[in-house]
Enzyme design. Structure first.
Site, mmCIF file in Angstrom:
data_model
loop_
_atom_site.group_PDB
_atom_site.id
_atom_site.type_symbol
_atom_site.label_atom_id
_atom_site.label_comp_id
_atom_site.label_asym_id
_atom_site.label_seq_id
_atom_site.Cartn_x
_atom_site.Cartn_y
_atom_site.Cartn_z
ATOM 1 N N HIS A 62 -3.642 -6.024 -10.051
ATOM 2 C CA HIS A 62 -1.669 -5.425 -9.775
ATOM 3 C C HIS A 62 -1.236 -6.086 -8.940
ATOM 4 O O HIS A 62 -1.590 -6.090 -7.308
ATOM 5 C CB HIS A 62 -2.058 -4.179 -9.672
ATOM 6 N N LYS A 71 -0.993 -4.532 1.558
ATOM 7 C CA LYS A 71 -1.740 -3.553 1.609
ATOM 8 C C LYS A 71 -3.103 -3.870 2.770
ATOM 9 O O LYS A 71 -4.146 -4.784 2.555
ATOM 10 C CB LYS A 71 -2.832 -3.811 -0.230
ATOM 11 N N TYR A 131 -4.973 3.455 0.752
ATOM 12 C CA TYR A 131 -4.124 1.611 0.943
ATOM 13 C C TYR A 131 -2.757 2.295 1.557
ATOM 14 O O TYR A 131 -1.857 2.703 0.971
ATOM 15 C CB TYR A 131 -3.895 1.029 0.190
ATOM 16 N N ASP A 169 -4.057 -2.267 -17.861
ATOM 17 C CA ASP A 169 -4.688 -3.147 -17.788
ATOM 18 C C ASP A 169 -5.375 -3.475 -18.277
ATOM 19 O O ASP A 169 -5.879 -5.323 -18.572
ATOM 20 C CB ASP A 169 -6.267 -2.617 -16.487
#
Length: 180
Positions: A62, A71, A131, A169
């Site tokens: 992503h 991140k 995250y 996905d």
């Protein structure tokens, strides 16, 4: 805290100092001042996320075309194989990837800078993945690169069967068709 550059030097492995004994352990999972000093970065995190996934789940790869997110990722339960793909078109490492196993036992974290696609494969029975992000999630800006793009040739760890993917996905594009 120990900071180790990966094969793509902007992607960093962060290892906190862990204090443990027979009672358990303690560590600072994040300290803004220490992070900035150890990494040489000056980032601000605006959002924390927590996901839980079953064994064999693959999330990613992503990225956001606007509001790209840096991140800082870690696993608090289980183990994952975490992947960062450089999608910065001007970069010498464009289209290259790095992968690191993160687990609850090693406490390692991975810094994935803005301009990278990110994903992970769950290796344990389940995994809780945390995250911190440098920008807000923007669903209209989110895109996905195919986890199995032959041009990337990511060496995912072997699992029983095919990975479990979301519809998003499953519909991901190869890198050469991705929009940036």
């Amino acid at each position: 805290m120990k900071v180790t550059p990966t094969a793509i030097p902007d992607v960093l492995i962060i290892e906190p100092k862990v204090f443990g004994d027979e009672r358990g352990f303690f560590f600072e999972s994040f300290n803004q001042k220490a992070f900035n000093e150890a990494t040489g970065l000056n980032v601000t995190f605006v959002q924390d996320n927590h996901s839980r996934s079953a064994k064999g789940v693959l999330r990613g790869l992503h990225y956001q075309v606007q509001q790209p997110q840096g991140k800082l990722v870690r696993v608090v339960r289980g183990a994952v194989f975490d992947v960062a793909v450089d999608i910065r078109q001007e970069s010498q490492t464009f289209g290259k990837w790095v992968g690191v196993e993160l687990s609850e036992t090693d406490h390692k974290q991975l810094w994935v800078p803005p301009g990278f696609a990110h994903g992970f494969l769950v290796l344990s029975e389940s995994a809780d993945f945390l995250y911190k992000t440098t920008d807000y999630y923007a669903p209209a800006q989110e895109r996905c690169i195919a986890w199995n793009d032959s041009a990337l040739a990511i060496k995912w760890p072997a699992i029983d069967g095919e990975p479990c993917l979301s519809a998003k996905d499953t519909a991901a594009m190869p890198l050469n068709q991705a929009l940036f």
